[in-house]
Design a protein around this motif. Structure first.
Motif, PDB file in Angstrom:
ATOM      1  N   ARG A  72       0.361  -0.510   0.096  1.00 40.24           N
ATOM      2  CA  ARG A  72       0.086  -0.145   0.427  1.00 40.24           C
ATOM      3  C   ARG A  72       0.740   0.777   0.111  1.00 40.24           C
ATOM      4  NH1 ARG A  72      -5.547  -1.916   3.705  1.00 40.24           N
ATOM      5  NH2 ARG A  72      -5.366  -3.421   2.885  1.00 40.24           N
ATOM      6  N   VAL A  73       0.452   1.913  -0.689  1.00 39.97           N
ATOM      7  CA  VAL A  73       1.427   3.631  -0.389  1.00 39.97           C
ATOM      8  C   VAL A  73       0.373   4.879   0.639  1.00 39.97           C
ATOM      9  CG1 VAL A  73       1.818   5.255  -1.976  1.00 39.97           C
ATOM     10  CG2 VAL A  73       2.039   3.104  -3.018  1.00 39.97           C
ATOM     11  N   TYR A  74       0.980   5.560   1.222  1.00 39.80           N
ATOM     12  CA  TYR A  74       0.508   6.512   1.879  1.00 39.80           C
ATOM     13  C   TYR A  74       1.427   7.547   1.962  1.00 39.80           C
ATOM     14  CZ  TYR A  74      -2.482   2.189   3.347  1.00 39.80           C
ATOM     15  OH  TYR A  74      -2.977   1.550   3.670  1.00 39.80           O
ATOM     16  N   ALA A  75       0.823   9.395   2.115  1.00 41.65           N
ATOM     17  CA  ALA A  75       1.633  10.082   2.145  1.00 41.65           C
ATOM     18  C   ALA A  75       1.026  10.644   3.515  1.00 41.65           C
ATOM     19  CB  ALA A  75       0.760  11.265   0.757  1.00 41.65           C
ATOM     20  N   VAL A  76       2.308  11.132   4.042  1.00 42.98           N
ATOM     21  CA  VAL A  76       1.497  12.074   5.367  1.00 42.98           C
ATOM     22  C   VAL A  76       2.582  13.722   5.134  1.00 42.98           C
ATOM     23  CG1 VAL A  76       2.475  11.946   8.278  1.00 42.98           C
ATOM     24  CG2 VAL A  76       2.146   9.785   6.278  1.00 42.98           C
ATOM     25  N   THR A  77       1.351  14.345   5.244  1.00 47.94           N
ATOM     26  CA  THR A  77       2.032  16.326   5.228  1.00 47.94           C
ATOM     27  C   THR A  77       2.393  16.396   7.565  1.00 47.94           C
ATOM     28  OG1 THR A  77       0.005  16.713   6.023  1.00 47.94           O
ATOM     29  CG2 THR A  77      -0.067  16.334   3.978  1.00 47.94           C
ATOM     30  N   GLY A  78       3.123  17.051   6.796  1.00 51.23           N
ATOM     31  CA  GLY A  78       4.042  17.364   7.829  1.00 51.23           C
ATOM     32  C   GLY A  78       5.458  16.248   8.935  1.00 51.23           C
ATOM     33  N   GLY A  79       4.989  15.282   7.725  1.00 55.89           N
ATOM     34  CA  GLY A  79       6.092  14.065   8.346  1.00 55.89           C
ATOM     35  C   GLY A  79       7.802  14.273   7.819  1.00 55.89           C
ATOM     36  N   GLY A  80       7.878  15.533   8.473  1.00 63.04           N
ATOM     37  CA  GLY A  80       9.983  15.353   7.803  1.00 63.04           C
ATOM     38  C   GLY A  80      10.194  15.532   9.756  1.00 63.04           C
ATOM     39  N   ARG A  81       9.221  15.486  10.210  1.00 67.78           N
ATOM     40  CA  ARG A  81      10.062  15.296  12.262  1.00 67.78           C
ATOM     41  C   ARG A  81       8.499  15.038  12.819  1.00 67.78           C
ATOM     42  NH1 ARG A  81      11.645  21.527  13.821  1.00 67.78           N
ATOM     43  NH2 ARG A  81       9.580  22.631  13.268  1.00 67.78           N
ATOM     44  N   GLY A  82       8.698  15.023  14.076  1.00 68.92           N
ATOM     45  CA  GLY A  82       7.852  15.294  15.349  1.00 68.92           C
ATOM     46  C   GLY A  82       6.523  13.635  15.255  1.00 68.92           C
ATOM     47  N   LEU A  83       5.290  14.436  15.485  1.00 67.41           N
ATOM     48  CA  LEU A  83       4.650  13.304  15.597  1.00 67.41           C
ATOM     49  C   LEU A  83       4.247  12.375  13.860  1.00 67.41           C
ATOM     50  CD1 LEU A  83       2.008  11.708  16.434  1.00 67.41           C
ATOM     51  CD2 LEU A  83       0.299  14.175  15.792  1.00 67.41           C
ATOM     52  N   GLY A  84       4.231  13.670  12.912  1.00 70.11           N
ATOM     53  CA  GLY A  84       4.653  12.893  11.700  1.00 70.11           C
ATOM     54  C   GLY A  84       4.981  11.885  11.579  1.00 70.11           C
ATOM     55  N   LEU A  85       6.135  12.774  11.752  1.00 75.26           N
ATOM     56  CA  LEU A  85       6.958  11.197  11.301  1.00 75.26           C
ATOM     57  C   LEU A  85       7.484   9.843  11.965  1.00 75.26           C
ATOM     58  CD1 LEU A  85      10.135  10.602  10.053  1.00 75.26           C
ATOM     59  CD2 LEU A  85      11.061  11.362  11.443  1.00 75.26           C
TER      60      LEU A  85
END
Length: 323
Positions: A72-85
């Motif tokens: 499966r394929v997903y994207a996460v905005t704000g995924g550069g650090r913190g909770l998103g990562l």
């Protein structure tokens, strides 16, 4: 005497027969029961109607396959650090291909460490895209590129957000616009861009919007009326999108965390050092959360484990709002 002995032997035989019959009734033979492994036409697109039996030569059956995100394929905005990562790493560990989207010019050291961990421990990679979630055209182009590479998109997490501490009477219009454009417009842009690609490739899946317990309460020790309002708006957006897309197989839910130790929260402590003690005192666990404590919630919401959940808000706040 012989007659008494015969009766005794006859009674013993009957007793053994009853015991044998009872044993057969208590332990029925079920190994020949057949199980259907045809995908259900009524239920979720990845779930089988029944668990297939374990074959004798198998050492173990797959466990909790509802959480399996292989291919499966997903994207996460704000995924550069913190909770998103932290949530992006959870999806990757469950087998997904994950793209972290953030406005940082270059990936944060935390992302680089996570990327190295993914390669060394899982033989996979985390991909990084620089985007500004306020730019609708850029967001749509990025999601189209990601989905085009795999001919699918199974969902996304909208975790990009900022805070601004200022009282309502002193709150500037510049800060107000920035908070709302990132925390609300950015979430709207990201969710709709993901849904467009899911519709385009006829892919069912799940979208998780990161709201906050600040969307339902006014936080003691944190004067941020616009931030709180933006998170309340995100919660309503999640319900509205769930209503629009549910019949098309796209689920939308909100995650409402309590206070988490992240770079954004550290900025709050710099401006108001007393806030930490207030927040810890208001929490039933007597402490703040860490990003890693929301990995399971993210995996649950994005996987088939939550196949009957949409339009809901997961409030995970250490009991902060339960007093």
């Amino acid at each position: 005497m012989r007659s008494a002995m015969s009766r005794s032997l006859f009674q013993a035989a009957r007793s053994c027969q009853r015991s044998s019959m009872t044993t057969k009734m208590v332990y029925p033979i079920s190994s020949q029961r057949s199980y259907s492994t045809t995908p259900s036409t009524q239920g979720p697109h990845h779930i089988q109607t029944r668990m297939p039996p374990v074959k004798p030569e198998q050492k173990s059956a797959p466990r909790f396959r509802e959480f399996d995100l292989a291919d499966r394929v997903y994207a996460v905005t704000g995924g550069g650090r913190g909770l998103g990562l932290a949530m992006a790493e959870a999806l990757l560990e469950a087998g997904a291909k994950v793209y972290c989207l953030d406005r940082l010019e270059t990936p944060h050291p935390d992302f680089l460490a996570a990327k190295e961990h993914a390669e060394n421990e899982y033989g996979s990679t985390l991909e990084y895209y620089k985007i500004d979630v306020r730019d609708d055209a850029e967001v749509n182009a990025t999601f189209a590129e990601i989905a085009g590479r795999h001919k699918r998109l199974d969902g996304m997490i909208a975790a990009a957000g900022i805070n601004h501490l200022q009282s309502a009477l002193e709150h500037s219009q510049v800060a107000l616009n920035e908070v709302m454009q990132i925390n609300y417009n950015g979430v709207f842009n990201s969710a709709t861009a993901a849904a467009r690609q899911m519709f385009n490739y006829q892919q069912k899946g799940s979208i998780l919007l990161i709201a906050s317990m600040s969307g339902v309460i006014a936080n003691k020790g944190m004067t941020s009326p616009v931030y709180n309002s933006s998170k309340a708006a995100v919660m309503q957006l999640g319900r509205s999108l769930a209503m629009e897309w549910g019949r098309h197989g796209i689920r939308v839910n909100n995650l409402c965390p309590g206070h988490i130790v992240t770079p954004m929260v550290e900025q709050v402590f710099q401006q108001n050092p007393a806030a930490r003690a207030v927040w810890e005192a208001e929490n039933m666990l007597g402490r703040l959360a860490y990003p890693e404590e929301f990995r399971g919630a993210a995996l649950f919401a994005l996987s088939d484990a939550s196949s009957f959940m949409t339009g809901s808000s997961l409030l995970i706040d250490g009991g902060h709002t339960a007093w």
